[in-house]
Design a protein around this motif. Structure first.
Motif, PDB file in Angstrom:
ATOM      1  N   ALA A  78      -9.443  -3.889   1.226  1.00 19.67           N
ATOM      2  CA  ALA A  78      -9.783  -2.587   1.173  1.00 19.67           C
ATOM      3  C   ALA A  78     -10.744  -2.009   0.248  1.00 19.67           C
ATOM      4  O   ALA A  78     -11.571  -1.267   0.713  1.00 19.67           O
ATOM      5  CB  ALA A  78      -8.355  -1.896   0.660  1.00 19.67           C
ATOM      6  N   PRO A 331      -4.769   1.422   1.217  1.00 24.61           N
ATOM      7  CA  PRO A 331      -5.458   1.889   0.215  1.00 24.61           C
ATOM      8  C   PRO A 331      -5.237   3.225  -0.100  1.00 24.61           C
ATOM      9  O   PRO A 331      -4.796   3.977   0.683  1.00 24.61           O
ATOM     10  CB  PRO A 331      -6.938   1.743   0.774  1.00 24.61           C
ATOM     11  N   ASP A 488      -9.437   2.196  -5.897  1.00 24.33           N
ATOM     12  CA  ASP A 488     -10.016   1.202  -4.956  1.00 24.33           C
ATOM     13  C   ASP A 488     -11.200   1.598  -4.443  1.00 24.33           C
ATOM     14  O   ASP A 488     -12.013   0.668  -3.944  1.00 24.33           O
ATOM     15  CB  ASP A 488      -8.844   1.272  -3.683  1.00 24.33           C
TER      16      ASP A 488
END
Length: 514
Positions: A78, A331, A488
């Motif tokens: 991700a 994510p 992320d």
């Protein structure tokens, strides 16, 4: 400086739930490990148990792409699809992000995170050293949670003896005076603080032994009156034993946690720790928000045990099919995902007929009742508005993101997004309604910049500016999580859950007769 990259993206407030509690701290699926005194005299070894891969204490570091755990490998993928290479971005490279030229592809050998597009850019990036050690710390923490060792940090103590005083000066003194297992390592501190930050932020702010006082200028004179009202109901008169029996005639204390997400998925026994700080008090916790986690339905439960009519092969195949339907890792970028459904306890009952929206109530213990309502608070405010009492009711908003642009509401004048504090789909109608109750409203932030951003936004809301007075001045929360949360979309961005705390209430109006 709490935030590594001071230019925090506008959607960073969502990151507080990106890895929040990691499905209730990975749920420790029956795995056990044994730790010996003077363990360095022994050779560390992994002991497979129930088919799970276990890691020894000196084998916690693994690059994301080579992690033995699918969820961590999925998170690495991700990040590769979301995060830009910092060197490419700083040099204004004209490569297209669409073909992943700017995307991170190279795992740093020191921290294990995908951080750059190539080894060459990793070698020339001198700024990476500023946050590399923190990324490695998070890497090892995530592997430790899944290592299979006995997580003694999550062994929560029972009721407090009434003659034993609890200190709220900091985590260390709280754990000691509350009787927790000794937190011998920094990693144990991070795990335990992340687990307990939500109930302890509430408890430490309301308790009569709170570190927020007039003396250190965290509590205002107006705030001291609001807190005194709450504490008269939370505690017994001086000299009386603070026991469950002493609170038999007390009214129930209601704590409204608005905009709840990950905190709504904490196991009830974690929230029970709040009750043990106030032995004579009965609590009703209300989790209200569009992303509140609801109990799973019976049809969603994968078979865990073998029935007489099933063979072991049938059970394993059906369970594998059920688990394949669940995403390994979701994510957390622009809008955090709703936490996974929580366990349906024996006494859990639907409250749909009562509130008209998806909801549940569970009387967990005689001291603790939990209600989850999956809706914006504005949809259910009318059912509560005539029942509020500043002596028994209080609001908590964990990192609400007042100062961030709304993802769904824009101004008709200039086409720009509203701030969430004035957005009709977020907090626009909610905050003025809360101020009208005259109950205390506690708010947390994940960094100094986040706290400042939210406070500045109050002055831009027409129905909020000038309509509130301070209860607790902005400052650091002694019971914020000590674990770094990494974005992320950019591993350079790191925050800590519930870092800061402040509180307000609706302004009083003095009425004078002629």
């Amino acid at each position: 400086m709490m935030v590594i990259n001071p230019e925090i993206p506008l959607t960073l407030h969502c990151q507080r739930h990106s890895t929040m509690f990691r499905q209730s701290m990975i749920h420790l699926e029956g795995s056990v490990s044994r730790r010996y005194f003077l363990n360095y005299f022994r050779k560390s070894r992994s002991v497979p148990l129930g088919g799970a891969t276990l890691l020894s204490e000196n084998d916690l570091f693994h690059p994301f792409s080579q992690s033995p755990f699918p969820a961590i490998r999925a998170r690495g993928e991700a990040i590769r699809s979301l995060a830009p290479c910092p060197v490419c971005a700083s040099t204004h490279d004209h490569h297209s992000h669409a073909d992943n030229t700017l995307a991170v592809k190279f795992d740093c050998p020191d921290c294990g995170w995908p951080t750059h597009c190539s080894r060459e850019h990793w070698e020339i990036d001198e700024a990476h050293a500023k946050y590399c050690s923190r990324l490695r710390e998070v890497n090892e923490d995530e592997h430790d949670l899944r290592s299979g060792r006995k997580m003694y940090e999550f062994e929560l103590p029972g009721p407090q003896a009434y003659e034993e005083v609890i200190s709220f000066a900091n985590w260390d003194l709280f754990w000691y005076t509350r009787g927790f297992p000794s937190m011998d390592t920094e990693r144990s501190r991070r795990h335990a603080s992340k687990l307990l930050t939500y109930p302890l932020t509430i408890g430490s702010a309301l308790h009569q032994n709170s570190g927020l006082t007039l003396g250190n200028h965290r509590v205002t004179p107006e705030g001291s009156r609001s807190l005194a009202a709450l504490r008269t109901m939370l505690h017994v008169p001086p000299g009386a034993p603070d026991t469950e029996e002493a609170g038999a005639a007390k009214p129930q204390m209601r704590v409204f946690i608005l905009g709840a997400r990950a905190e709504s998925s904490l196991p009830p026994h974690v929230w029970e720790q709040l009750c043990m700080l106030f032995p004579s008090c009965q609590f009703h916790l209300y989790f209200i928000g569009p992303q509140v986690s609801l109990p799973r339905s019976p049809n969603d439960r994968g078979p865990r045990t073998q029935t007489p009519a099933q063979s072991p092969q049938d059970v394993s195949q059906t369970t594998a099919s059920f688990e394949e339907q669940q995403p390994v890792y979701v994510p957390n970028v622009y809008e955090p995902p709703t936490p996974r459904p929580i366990a349906c306890l024996k006494r859990t009952r639907s409250s749909l007929e009562l509130y008209g929206v998806p909801s549940y109530t569970v009387p967990y213990t005689p001291q603790l009742t939990i209600t989850g309502i999956q809706a914006n608070y504005a949809e259910v405010h009318t059912q509560f508005q005539d029942t509020f009492d500043p002596y028994t009711d209080v609001f908590f908003l964990f990192s609400p993101g007042f100062g961030f642009p709304s993802p769904s509401s824009v101004s008709e004048l200039d086409g720009k997004p509203f701030l969430q504090i004035v957005s009709p789909t977020e907090w626009g109608a909610v905050v003025p309604a809360l101020l009208a109750t005259r109950c205390s409203i506690f708010v947390t932030g994940f960094s100094p910049a986040d706290v400042e951003r939210d406070i500045r936004s109050l002055e831009q809301a027409p129905d909020v500016a000038g309509e509130f007075e301070w209860v607790v001045t902005p400052g650091e929360n002694p019971f914020g999580s000590e674990k770094w949360e990494v974005a992320d979309f950019d591993p350079r961005v790191m925050v800590k859950t519930n870092w800061g705390l402040w509180a307000i209430r609706g302004k009083g109006r003095e009425v004078r007769g002629k």
